[in-house]
Write a protein that holds these residues in place. Structure first.
Motif, PDB file in Angstrom:
ATOM      1  N   LYS A   4       0.841  -1.206   0.000  1.00  0.00           N
ATOM      2  CA  LYS A   4       0.000   0.000   0.000  1.00  0.00           C
ATOM      3  C   LYS A   4       0.874   1.253   0.000  1.00  0.00           C
ATOM      4  N   HIS A   5       1.939   1.230   0.798  1.00  0.00           N
ATOM      5  CA  HIS A   5       2.872   2.358   0.860  1.00  0.00           C
ATOM      6  C   HIS A   5       3.537   2.583  -0.510  1.00  0.00           C
ATOM      7  N   LYS A  10       4.046   5.659  -5.605  1.00  0.00           N
ATOM      8  CA  LYS A  10       4.019   5.725  -7.072  1.00  0.00           C
ATOM      9  C   LYS A  10       2.956   6.704  -7.557  1.00  0.00           C
ATOM     10  N   GLU A  11       1.813   6.702  -6.909  1.00  0.00           N
ATOM     11  CA  GLU A  11       0.735   7.630  -7.277  1.00  0.00           C
ATOM     12  C   GLU A  11       1.170   9.071  -7.028  1.00  0.00           C
TER      13      GLU A  11
END
Length: 132
Positions: A4-5, A10-11
């Motif tokens: 998730k991190h 990346k987002e």
């Protein structure tokens, strides 16, 4: 939790470089659809290749080696509705803001409907595209 991190990171990186990405586009000016001949330029265009997006810098090709920087697309309109992009084959009206130091550029004097407009893809935008 780690995945998730990584996805969030990346987002975040993608959003940072989003304004630097320039997508390739080739457009033809429709000769009877030039509404304002100096900044801001308002003209009807046909998207010949690629995707034209708001924020795309445009260059008029005079020859294979000579070109004129027109400015940045600040608005796209189709059927009286604002759009964020125009795809191949669409006829749209675009608003192009010239850079502050290029205010003297005029349609008909420096470029016209015989010159094809293309997006100005730089090395920086290519690098940003690889990150995204």
């Amino acid at each position: 939790r780690f995945r998730k991190h990584v996805e969030d990171f990346k987002e975040l990186q993608r959003k940072k470089v989003e304004q630097d990405v320039v997508f390739p586009a080739v457009v033809d000016i429709l000769p009877n659809c030039v509404f304002c001949k100096k900044s801001p330029l308002l003209m009807g265009v046909l998207v010949v290749e690629g995707v034209l997006k708001v924020g795309t810098p445009l260059v008029a090709l005079k020859s294979l080696t000579e070109h004129v920087l027109i400015g940045k697309v600040t608005g796209i309109e189709m059927d009286h509705k604002e759009k964020q992009e125009a795809k191949k084959g669409q006829e749209v009206c675009i608003r192009v803001e010239q850079h502050a130091n290029d205010r003297s550029l005029l349609y008909g004097r420096h470029f016209d409907h015989k010159n094809q407009l293309v997006s100005k893809v730089t090395q920086r935008s290519l690098d940003a595209l690889q990150v995204a």
